[in-house]
Design a protein around this motif. Structure first.
Motif, PDB file in Angstrom:
ATOM      1  N   THR A  69      -0.780   5.988  -8.589  1.00  0.00           N
ATOM      2  CA  THR A  69      -1.046   4.870  -7.670  1.00  0.00           C
ATOM      3  C   THR A  69      -2.533   4.796  -7.311  1.00  0.00           C
ATOM      4  OG1 THR A  69      -0.346   6.285  -5.824  1.00  0.00           O
ATOM      5  CG2 THR A  69       1.275   4.729  -6.702  1.00  0.00           C
ATOM      6  N   GLN A  70      -3.115   5.921  -6.914  1.00  0.00           N
ATOM      7  CA  GLN A  70      -4.531   5.885  -6.561  1.00  0.00           C
ATOM      8  C   GLN A  70      -5.400   5.628  -7.789  1.00  0.00           C
ATOM      9  OE1 GLN A  70      -7.462   9.184  -4.891  1.00  0.00           O
ATOM     10  NE2 GLN A  70      -6.143   8.407  -3.258  1.00  0.00           N
ATOM     11  N   THR A 101       0.854  -1.189   0.000  1.00  0.00           N
ATOM     12  CA  THR A 101       0.000   0.000   0.000  1.00  0.00           C
ATOM     13  C   THR A 101       0.889   1.239   0.000  1.00  0.00           C
ATOM     14  OG1 THR A 101      -0.104   0.133   2.424  1.00  0.00           O
ATOM     15  CG2 THR A 101      -1.764  -1.239   1.320  1.00  0.00           C
ATOM     16  N   ALA A 104      -4.023   3.167  -2.047  1.00  0.00           N
ATOM     17  CA  ALA A 104      -3.217   4.363  -2.272  1.00  0.00           C
ATOM     18  C   ALA A 104      -3.937   5.548  -1.633  1.00  0.00           C
ATOM     19  CB  ALA A 104      -2.996   4.590  -3.765  1.00  0.00           C
ATOM     20  N   PRO A 162       4.512   8.973  -6.144  1.00  0.00           N
ATOM     21  CA  PRO A 162       3.293   8.149  -6.067  1.00  0.00           C
ATOM     22  C   PRO A 162       2.376   8.308  -7.279  1.00  0.00           C
ATOM     23  CG  PRO A 162       2.956  10.130  -4.800  1.00  0.00           C
ATOM     24  CD  PRO A 162       4.299  10.275  -5.475  1.00  0.00           C
TER      25      PRO A 162
END
Length: 815
Positions: free
Chosen positions: A523-524, A505, A532, A520
């Motif tokens: 990622t989400q 995560t 994420a 990042p």
């Protein structure tokens, strides 16, 4: 007649009053106050002018009066705040009050708590228990509730007064006592002690000594339950994820215990926000004894109705009276069932009185504490109240309860004997518990979870997978062409690992936008908000949540944007480093922290953004600390850290995140214990004594590489070693180089006092002193804060020109 009293006179009057403050109810045998002073009478007693007759005749008035809270009042709260019907609440009442076996079990759990703590107190006085110890006498209704309503699979996070919470959670009393006795048979093999009880089998996850630090950990544990449900994973006996869904009846929760003093900590507002936002299955259980250590909590806290703190976030709360253990159990279970039903977090405040001081060594100098203890032991004892209530109702006889108490005390006696008979842990265990994975681990050999493809298929849509595969392909093309940046290299490593292992995560602020350096990025958009998480702007909060996830089978990555922001999370980083050892090796801590940091010459960021956090965290035990000044190093180290079972911290150079480009050895993990020789001194210079070993990292690598030509023009040369690992240090490579050059210069991005260079210099002096022909040359930051203006900054931050001069001085013996 009135007169003015000094403090001593008032205290004498209070003591005199307490002697006549109690009457005996001969029917029940219960001792109760003849009357309870109201707030107005308490105020009158505290004023400078009082009547002599009033002082001599008045009953003892505790600074915090007891609460008169009948079951009907609890019913009203549950109906109004939790949406229960009166009939449903009546069901909770009936289910306990009409179940003699359940009531007896509740009584035994309280007696076990009391008996165990009394035995602890005796053992402490005998010197068998050492260090700090905090007893729970008087608050037995809380472990009673835990025994009654909390399940084995629920995650439990307590604070330093946790013995009874562990016992009520099913942790073996002998193992708890042995831990206090610092024995190998203890829950943590003697590594934790009184404040750090952990037990993997019962999901009892601490025992945390820093006030309120457990709050975000419990939130992270609650998040792990949602992750299990989303990914379709469950735990084996070692809390390793298996490709088995939890089941439709999965109603696990996370419960966190905290005092009312600790509830005033800012961490409370943060987890209320997070728990409400993510609908976490989290119970916040506030144990309100009115004392923050010994300080009277209302003296320092404006709002003592902790159970109402959640109203702003839509989190309901319930207040119960800890004097009535049955009411606590019934009301508490209703709150817990509310959470189990998927309604999200809730709060429970239990009004109690603690019979003991903060610890046995507690001087208890705070006003009113000693008198309050004496009064509470007589009048606010939940065990005596239980006995009087249910004997008078005819549910139990005195003999029945006496026999139950006898059985429990026999168990306590057996626990003490087990602890006495257990051996002390071996000395070697301390070093064995430093890291879950040895420093020389080859992370390329670690297998990926066999379920990765299945989990990805059911949680990542075809469009999401197509987009991320295209993104990865683009980054790999750049890596092969030597055009990938440090930030993109880390981003590539993260995506590869998140696809390789779905238990990975990531947490960051500004995550949706890719943060400042694209670490990042996507990622989400690929793995969803549950894997994420875009976080509030408090690094301690989301490092803490990551810790809770890591204890429960997940591999969180924390991206700090700028590593200086990690100062907010020092407590959480410290506990992450300690956890594997403190738990006796029970709980791994696979957490990776990544950020851009360091201090480049002329970076113009000022003091706060130029702090050497890498030096600050060097002293945290159990933490592996690396740096990367190239895309290749950043990529390989990131992959290894994510696979490591312990906490790791990667620092990347803030001013080189996008400008430094290079190739990457795709698919390869780098060692976390090896430095890199970037340039080797010419052999003729070595033979002539004109070569120097240069150790540096982060921006120092670029500065040193740019200085090599100038150094060579002067007839000198260097072995340039990039310290890709600050802890553990690669003393082998350092020693190999020094055996050639016999001179050492450290270009250091930390301060002269307590810096990285100081640690390295000391290690070299202790272990490699015979190889040195000259004193170690430290080119480190001055202890003064880093200025914004470049003219002043030159006086603080060292650079390539300083290195050229330093090498010249060493080779010409001008030290």
């Amino acid at each position: 007649l009135t007169m003015h009293f000094r403090r001593t006179a008032i205290m004498a009057a209070l003591c005199a009053a307490s002697a006549t403050a109690f009457t005996v109810n001969r029917k029940s045998g219960h001792i109760s106050p003849s009357s309870i002073a109201s707030k107005s009478s308490l105020t009158k007693l505290s004023t400078a002018t009082v009547s002599e007759t009033e002082v001599s005749d008045a009953p003892f008035a505790p600074m915090r009066p007891p609460i008169d809270l009948a079951w009907g009042d609890i019913t009203t709260q549950l109906v109004e705040k939790f949406g229960y019907s009166p009939e449903e609440v009546a069901g909770y009442d009936d289910s306990l009050e009409n179940d003699k076996e359940a009531l007896l079990k509740l009584y035994k759990s309280m007696q076990l708590a009391r008996g165990f703590e009394n035995a602890c107190n005796q053992a402490y006085m005998q010197g068998k228990i050492r260090g700090f110890m905090h007893l729970d006498n008087g608050q037995e209704s809380i472990p009673g509730l835990v025994d009654y309503a909390i399940k084995n699979g629920d995650k439990k996070y307590s604070y330093y007064r946790e013995h009874t919470h562990a016992l009520a959670s099913g942790v073996d009393p002998g193992a708890v006592m042995a831990e206090l006795f610092m024995k190998e048979g203890g829950t943590c093999k003697g590594a934790g002690g009184s404040m750090h009880i952990f037990d993997k089998e019962t999901y009892f996850q601490g025992g945390w000594a820093l006030v309120a630090e457990q709050l975000p950990y419990a939130a992270g544990a609650a998040k792990s339950i949602l992750l299990d449900q989303h990914l379709g994973l469950s735990d084996d006996e070692n809390i390793v994820k298996q490709n088995v869904p939890p089941g439709d009846d999965d109603d696990r929760i996370s419960v966190v215990f905290v005092g009312e003093g600790g509830s005033q900590n800012g961490r409370m507002a943060e987890i209320l926000n997070a728990a409400a936002k993510d609908n976490l299955p989290l119970l916040i259980l506030t144990i309100d004894n009115g004392r923050a250590i010994n300080t009277f909590t209302p003296d320092i806290a404006q709002n003592n109705d902790v159970y109402k703190q959640g109203e702003h976030y839509g989190v309901p709360g319930l207040l119960v009276n800890g004097l009535d253990a049955a009411d606590v159990a019934k009301g508490g279970k209703a709150v817990i069932d509310y959470i189990r039903s998927g309604n999200g977090p809730a709060m429970l405040q239990v009004h109690t009185y603690r019979f003991n001081g903060h610890s046995p060594a507690d001087p208890e100098h705070e006003r009113g504490r000693k008198d309050e203890k004496a009064w509470a032991r007589v009048d606010q004892d939940p065990i005596k109240t239980f006995e009087a209530k249910y004997i008078s109702k005819g549910i139990f006889t005195e003999e029945e309860l006496k026999e139950s108490r006898k059985q429990v005390l026999a168990d306590v006696k057996a626990a003490v004997k087990f602890a006495d008979d257990s051996p002390m842990p071996p000395m070697e265990l301390a070093k064995e518990l430093e890291y879950p994975d040895a420093p020389d681990t080859d992370y390329n050999l670690k297998p990926a979870p066999t379920f990765a493809q299945e989990v990805n298929d059911r949680t990542i849509s075809e469009e999401q997978m197509k987009n991320i595969e295209e993104h990865i392909a683009t980054l790999r093309e750049k890596a092969v062409a030597g055009e990938i940046s440090i930030g993109d290299a880390i981003n590539l490593a993260i995506h590869e690992e998140m696809l390789r292992d779905p238990t990975t995560t990531i947490h960051a602020e500004d995550l949706q936008a890719g943060s400042s350096y694209d670490i990042p990025k996507l990622t989400q958009q690929t793995y969803g908000q549950i894997r994420a998480a875009d976080e509030i702007i408090d690094e301690g909060h989301f490092i803490g949540k990551a810790l809770g996830e890591a204890m429960n089978g997940y591999r969180p990555i924390v991206e700090l944007m700028n590593t200086n922001f990690g100062i907010y999370g020092m407590a959480e980083m410290s506990s992450a480093g300690n956890t594997y050892a403190t738990t006796g090796g029970q709980f791994d801590m696979p957490m990776t922290i990544i950020g851009a940091g360091g201090t480049a010459p002329n970076q113009a960021l000022g003091a706060e953004h130029s702090q050497p956090l890498h030096a600050y965290v060097m002293g945290i035990p159990g933490l592996k600390i690396c740096t990367a000044a190239s895309p290749d190093a950043a990529y390989g180290i990131t992959k290894s850290m994510i696979r490591d079972n312990g906490p790791c911290f990667l620092f990347a150079p803030v001013k080189m995140m996008k400008e430094s480009k290079g190739k990457v050895d795709l698919g390869k993990c780098m060692a976390l214990n090896k430095a890199a020789l970037l340039h080797e001194a010419d052999e003729d210079c070595v033979k002539a004594g004109n070569a120097v070993t240069v150790l540096t990292y982060l921006h120092g690598v670029k500065e040193a590489q740019m200085a090599i030509e100038s150094i060579q023009e002067e007839g000198f040369d260097i072995d340039l070693i990039e310290l890709r690992t600050l802890k553990p240090l690669d003393m082998d490579l350092i020693g190999k180089s020094l055996s050639r050059t016999n001179k050492l210069c450290i270009l250091d991005e930390s301060t002269k006092s307590g810096g990285v260079g100081a640690t390295i210099s000391a290690a070299v002096s202790e272990e490699l002193f015979d190889m040195l022909d000259a004193p170690v040359k430290r080119l480190c930051m001055d202890d003064a804060p880093v200025p914004y203006a470049s003219t002043m900054e030159k006086a603080v931050v060292k650079r390539g020109s300083d290195l050229i001069e330093g090498v010249f001085d060493l080779c010409t013996k001008k030290w």
